[in-house]
Design a protein around this motif. Structure first.
Motif: not given
Length: 345
Positions: A157-186
């Motif tokens: 199941q896609a993250v959009s099933g959890s709403g706009v905030s989950a979509i944004e979290e996926l995008r933010t975490q993907s960018a953080e991963w690519d930048a070598g940063k620690n990923i924060e999950a909320k």
């Protein structure tokens, strides 16, 4: 001239509410007047619809006066409080939350499956869970032709099933991963849980919180809603629901057992002619449904159909659909359209 209706959307700025607006326009739903309702905090802000600007009004019981159809997608607590008030004032409520789904006096409807249940409403109609809708839409034509005795489903199941905030979290975490940063999950796997896990580069075998029997609420929704929609209380259903790093489009691996011994070609023939279904199954061309390519599409796509190797009555299917469309907004609008066609509005 088609009858024109006054429509209200509660939760129009959310992921599903946004799609509801799009579907009303895309399908030329006959609107005389439209109202956008939200909390007092959002009241007064502007929203665009059909080239016009509207002001969001506070969602109060009185706001539903004169409303013919009220589309709810603002959370279960809002629906619990305001849906009965809207119905009391003459509106037909189509509720996209889980609050009323298993209420014995509230129809739970996928028009291709149990449209006749719409006539039994008492002012409120429930829109099923997104993952349930696409599965029962595909299973109904099979059940009508060959019977159905067992369903075992694993979802992706896609993250959009959890709403706009989950979509944004996926995008933010993907960018953080690519930048070598620690990923924060909320957000995921469930907002009410103490522990959260990253969804970027990950698969989480939990959607919603766990129940006492070890299944999650999402899994129990699929089990119970399938039985209610199909009027099969004794149907054997089991579900494992999994969140994957996809923005939109739920996928499902479904094993079923039917009552008759048939071949794969007979299964193809039934699904090829089923309403709302697209059969996409050509393994010679590696052609099968994928969420990337069904995003924004209305139908439910079915492929990878195989007969089980040890049970001639067993079949495996791969079912994919846009969870924000057929899994939510589109099904809600189709309910309203069906009611119009059946002179229930």
């Amino acid at each position: 001239m088609a009858k024109e209706l006054t429509v209200a959307i509660v939760g129009a700025t959310g992921a599903v509410g946004t799609k509801m607006k799009e579907q009303l326009l895309k399908r030329n739903f006959p609107i005389k007047h439209i109202k956008f309702l939200a909390s007092a905090r959002s009241a007064g802000t502007e929203i665009e619809f059909g080239g016009n600007i509207y002001q969001i009004e506070e969602a109060t019981p009185e706001a539903f006066e004169g409303v013919d159809v009220a589309l709810f997608s603002a959370g279960g607590s809002v629906s619990a409080k305001l849906a009965p008030e809207a119905a009391k004032r003459g509106a037909v409520v189509i509720d996209n939350t889980s609050h009323f789904r298993m209420h014995p006096d509230v129809p739970l409807v996928v028009p291709e499956v149990n449209r006749e249940d719409l006539a039994k409403h008492n002012g409120i109609i429930a829109n099923p869970n997104c993952s349930t809708i696409q599965m029962v839409a595909a299973l109904q034509p099979i059940r009508e032709q060959f019977g159905l005795t067992k369903v075992i489903v694993s979802t992706y199941q896609a993250v959009s099933g959890s709403g706009v905030s989950a979509i944004e979290e996926l995008r933010t975490q993907s960018a953080e991963w690519d930048a070598g940063k620690n990923i924060e999950a909320k957000i995921l796997p469930a907002k009410s849980d103490k522990k959260h896990y990253p969804i970027a580069r990950n698969v989480i075998p939990q959607i919603d919180v766990f129940t006492d029997n070890g299944f999650t609420y999402e899994e129990m929704k699929m089990i119970n809603e399938t039985k209610k929609i199909m009027h099969m209380p004794d149907l054997a259903v089991a579900a494992t629901c999994v969140r994957v790093p996809v923005v939109s489009g739920h996928s499902e691996s479904v094993y079923i057992e039917v009552e008759k011994e048939i071949g794969v070609q007979e299964m193809f023939d039934v699904l090829r002619n089923a309403p709302g279904i697209v059969l996409q199954d050509d393994i010679s061309a590696q052609d099968y449904p994928m969420p990337l390519f069904v995003e924004g599409e209305d139908p439910v796509y079915v492929g990878r159909i195989r007969q089980d190797l040890s049970n001639k009555k067993g079949f495996h299917l791969w079912i994919v659909s846009d969870n924000l469309l057929k899994g939510a907004a589109l099904n809600s609008i189709q309910i309203a359209e069906s009611m119009l066609e059946d002179n229930l509005l």
